[in-house]
Design a protein around this motif. Structure first.
Motif, PDB file in Angstrom:
ATOM      1  N   THR A 178       0.951  -1.152   0.030  1.00  0.00           N
ATOM      2  CA  THR A 178      -0.001   0.057  -0.040  1.00  0.00           C
ATOM      3  C   THR A 178       0.916   1.351   0.036  1.00  0.00           C
ATOM      4  OG1 THR A 178      -0.182   0.024   2.305  1.00  0.00           O
ATOM      5  CG2 THR A 178      -1.922  -1.285   1.207  1.00  0.00           C
ATOM      6  N   ASP A 179       0.122   2.343  -0.237  1.00  0.00           N
ATOM      7  CA  ASP A 179       1.187   3.591  -0.125  1.00  0.00           C
ATOM      8  C   ASP A 179       1.750   3.817   1.065  1.00  0.00           C
ATOM      9  OD1 ASP A 179       0.381   4.867  -2.646  1.00  0.00           O
ATOM     10  OD2 ASP A 179      -1.647   4.497  -2.157  1.00  0.00           O
ATOM     11  N   LYS A 180       0.967   3.380   2.230  1.00  0.00           N
ATOM     12  CA  LYS A 180       1.694   3.754   3.528  1.00  0.00           C
ATOM     13  C   LYS A 180       2.976   2.496   3.782  1.00  0.00           C
ATOM     14  CE  LYS A 180       0.816   3.425   8.573  1.00  0.00           C
ATOM     15  NZ  LYS A 180      -0.469   3.100   9.717  1.00  0.00           N
ATOM     16  N   SER A 196       5.889   3.562   1.929  1.00  0.00           N
ATOM     17  CA  SER A 196       6.928   4.793   2.621  1.00  0.00           C
ATOM     18  C   SER A 196       7.618   4.119   3.474  1.00  0.00           C
ATOM     19  CB  SER A 196       5.791   5.818   3.026  1.00  0.00           C
ATOM     20  OG  SER A 196       4.965   5.271   4.167  1.00  0.00           O
ATOM     21  N   LEU A 226      -0.790   0.555  -6.505  1.00  0.00           N
ATOM     22  CA  LEU A 226      -1.157   1.413  -5.504  1.00  0.00           C
ATOM     23  C   LEU A 226      -2.236   2.251  -5.966  1.00  0.00           C
ATOM     24  CD1 LEU A 226       2.454   2.288  -4.425  1.00  0.00           C
ATOM     25  CD2 LEU A 226       0.916   0.474  -3.474  1.00  0.00           C
ATOM     26  N   GLU A 272      -2.714   5.537  -4.980  1.00  0.00           N
ATOM     27  CA  GLU A 272      -1.899   7.017  -5.292  1.00  0.00           C
ATOM     28  C   GLU A 272      -0.911   7.101  -6.382  1.00  0.00           C
ATOM     29  OE1 GLU A 272      -1.165   8.537  -1.412  1.00  0.00           O
ATOM     30  OE2 GLU A 272      -3.100   8.590  -0.750  1.00  0.00           O
ATOM     31  N   GLN A 273      -0.491   5.857  -6.695  1.00  0.00           N
ATOM     32  CA  GLN A 273       0.768   5.785  -7.580  1.00  0.00           C
ATOM     33  C   GLN A 273       1.828   6.610  -7.069  1.00  0.00           C
ATOM     34  OE1 GLN A 273      -0.559   6.401 -11.551  1.00  0.00           O
ATOM     35  NE2 GLN A 273      -2.322   4.880 -11.339  1.00  0.00           N
ATOM     36  N   SER A 274       2.440   6.353  -6.084  1.00  0.00           N
ATOM     37  CA  SER A 274       3.504   7.000  -5.441  1.00  0.00           C
ATOM     38  C   SER A 274       4.761   6.164  -5.723  1.00  0.00           C
ATOM     39  CB  SER A 274       3.278   7.292  -3.719  1.00  0.00           C
ATOM     40  OG  SER A 274       3.102   5.831  -3.346  1.00  0.00           O
ATOM     41  N   TYR A 275       4.953   5.628  -6.747  1.00  0.00           N
ATOM     42  CA  TYR A 275       6.388   5.048  -7.143  1.00  0.00           C
ATOM     43  C   TYR A 275       7.399   6.132  -7.163  1.00  0.00           C
ATOM     44  CZ  TYR A 275       2.593   1.378  -8.014  1.00  0.00           C
ATOM     45  OH  TYR A 275       1.753   0.437  -7.833  1.00  0.00           O
ATOM     46  N   LYS A 289       8.391   8.324  -5.310  1.00  0.00           N
ATOM     47  CA  LYS A 289       9.180   8.356  -4.148  1.00  0.00           C
ATOM     48  C   LYS A 289      10.477   7.585  -4.311  1.00  0.00           C
ATOM     49  CE  LYS A 289       5.162   9.654  -1.386  1.00  0.00           C
ATOM     50  NZ  LYS A 289       4.238   9.128  -0.253  1.00  0.00           N
TER      51      LYS A 289
END
Length: 557
Positions: A178-180, A183, A206, A208-211, A213
């Motif tokens: 997950t996004d959490k 991180s 994911l 939010e698609q926070s790849y 990061k």
């Protein structure tokens, strides 16, 4: 009657102590059983056990450390650390094997009948597969596949992975990130050994698609695989911004795999924008996506000379001015020719005043002594030169001439051009050879810094009032298999390949900026006999590393 009365009177009395004892024992046993159950069940989840993992010191052996930390954290059934199974070599029958076919068949049939279900269960059971070094058996790669990695497991990894001094890669396939948890995984990476350069997160979509990061400026990742993550145009925009912007650029990422996603023309345009100012990425895969002709043309445009936008031109001028001021303040040769007559007269007046206060002699005597001292100091290169450098370096940026010359001559990409003109006219006597050597060294340093810091400072071309940059020649491999590109998009790649082939033949750059060595465009919406596709293949064939290696082998033989 008395006996009958006594018997009912005695009968309730007799069972009372028994019933009290039995009821007491039952209640006491129930209480004790409840208390014992509470004592046995609660500690793994209670407050006492989670404190123990912090006290445990890892030994550097992943199998023992992970098992010990899991038991201390309250896990009763946890994945085991096993070596990664490698594919068996091809079976080749021999004379010795053909002698005993019956016994082998019997053993195989018996083992298959007994262990078929167990083998299937063991294959699908959650494990942590590990690839070891052949010499010292240190953990080199970690493979986790098919089971959910929670935040508690990542907390255990944050304690047992840093002692692995030879860890190079972490592969997480369909682990339910997950996004959490992503991180927390990103926060875990700087704790690991500096040899960790490869991360693969495949099959972990994911919301939010926070790849992006994973591609931060301080990220140690050099090889990143994000296949099959349902990345769309929004995720591609975030990834393109992580590759490069006007003020930031990723310098560590070497390969990026974005195959089997949902990237379209807009997403390909964002990736192309990221490649405009990125000079670190060597390998890019966009296979099995939804890219059409517009996205293909944008990608092809970045790989040949392209026009700078207005904001990029303004940023280029600002960078040129900053480089010019830095070089004037650093190099001692740039301050000597920059000293004007007024600066020298001011220095002489300061020396005259100091001499007049100390010696109190005539004005003629005071003016002669500093001249002789200044000549000796100019020849010897002593303290007066340093004073002139300090005074000149502070006044050169405030003058109007260098600021006007730098943006006008920004097309040549050399910051030290106005300094060379001043040095020819104002310092021919004192160390002209040394000045030239200093200028050459400073130019080399500026050239190296511009290539690594920002490609906006590369030599440009002016066409009809527009500024053109040579383009991205660092990208060596581009994979666009199984997209929706037609012959219109092929024309753009044909122009790119033709330009890069001519550039490599004419200039033959020595710093590795060769251009594309492999371009995969098969299985798109055009026929393989298309003339543009055939010419692209003909031009790319001599540029491929395999084709270059064959003539070398023939020469050696």
């Amino acid at each position: 009657m008395s006996g009958e009365a006594s018997t009912p009177g005695a009968s309730p009395r007799a069972p009372r102590p028994g019933t009290q004892k039995s009821s007491g024992t039952v209640t006491k046993k129930g209480d004790r059983g409840a208390k014992e159950k509470q004592v046995l069940v609660l500690p793994p989840v209670g407050e006492e056990e989670p404190k123990n993992p912090e006290e445990y010191q890892c030994t550097g052996v992943l199998e023992t450390d992970f098992a010990e930390l899991c038991t201390r954290s309250g896990y009763t059934d946890f994945p085991k650390v096993v070596t990664r199974p490698r594919p068996h070599p091809a079976f080749v029958p021999s004379a010795s094997m053909s002698e005993k076919p019956a016994q082998d068949d019997q053993r195989l049939s018996a083992s298959c009948s007994l262990n078929s279900l167990e083998s299937k269960y063991v294959f699908f059971r959650p494990t942590i597969q590990v690839e070891l070094e052949p010499e010292d058996k240190g953990v080199k790669e970690i493979y986790i596949r098919g089971w959910r990695v929670e935040e508690r497991i990542l907390g255990i990894f944050s304690k047992c992975l840093p002692p692995l001094s030879q860890l190079q890669a972490i592969n997480l396939w369909k682990v339910g990130l997950t996004d959490k948890t992503l991180s927390t995984f990103i926060a875990l990476l700087p704790l690991c050994a500096p040899t960790l350069r490869k991360v693969s997160l495949e099959g972990n979509p994911l919301p939010e698609q926070s790849y992006h990061k994973l591609m931060a400026a301080d990220s140690p990742i050099a090889h990143l695989s994000l296949r099959n993550n349902n990345i769309d145009d929004h995720g591609a925009q975030l990834l393109g911004q992580a590759l490069s912007t006007l003020r930031s650029c990723n310098r560590t990422l070497v390969s990026l795999n974005l195959a089997f996603n949902h990237i379209g023309d807009a997403g390909a345009g964002y990736i192309a924008d990221g490649l405009r100012l990125n000079r670190a990425l060597l390998w890019l895969s966009l296979a099995h996506n939804r890219i059409q002709d517009q996205g293909a043309l944008k990608l092809a445009e970045v790989l040949r000379p392209f026009e700078l936008t207005h904001t990029e031109v303004v940023e280029r001028r600002r960078l040129l001015l900053e480089k010019g001021t830095q070089e004037r303040s650093r190099s001692p040769s740039s301050s000597r020719p920059g000293d004007s007559k007024t600066d020298r007269e001011k220095n002489l007046l300061l020396q005259v005043n100091s001499a007049a206060l100390t010696e109190k002699t005539d004005k003629t005597q005071t003016t002669k002594t500093p001249k002789g001292l200044s000549k000796k100091k100019e020849k010897s290169g002593g303290e007066s030169v340093r004073k002139e450098e300090k005074s000149g370096s502070g006044q050169l940026p405030t003058q109007g001439t260098p600021k006007k010359e730098d943006p006008a001559k920004s097309g040549k990409g050399k910051v030290t051009i106005p300094e060379q003109k001043t040095s020819k006219g104002k310092g021919p006597k004192t160390g002209s050879k040394e000045k030239r050597s200093f200028l050459l060294e400073s130019e080399q340093l500026v050239a190296e810094a511009t290539e690594t810091v920002n490609p906006l400072l590369e030599p440009v071309e002016h066409r009809n009032g527009k500024v053109f940059v040579p383009g991205n020649k660092v990208l060596l491999h581009l994979n666009l298999l199984r997209n929706r590109i037609t012959e219109v998009g092929l024309e753009g790649f044909l122009a790119t390949v033709q330009y890069q082939a001519q550039f490599s033949k004419s200039k033959s750059p020595s710093k590795g900026s060769v251009g594309l060595l492999r371009l995969s465009l098969a299985k798109n919406c055009f026929s393989p006999q298309c003339p543009a596709y055939t010419t692209i293949q003909e031009l790319m064939l001599p540029r491929a590393p395999v084709a270059k290696a064959k003539p070398r082998e023939e020469e050696t033989t």
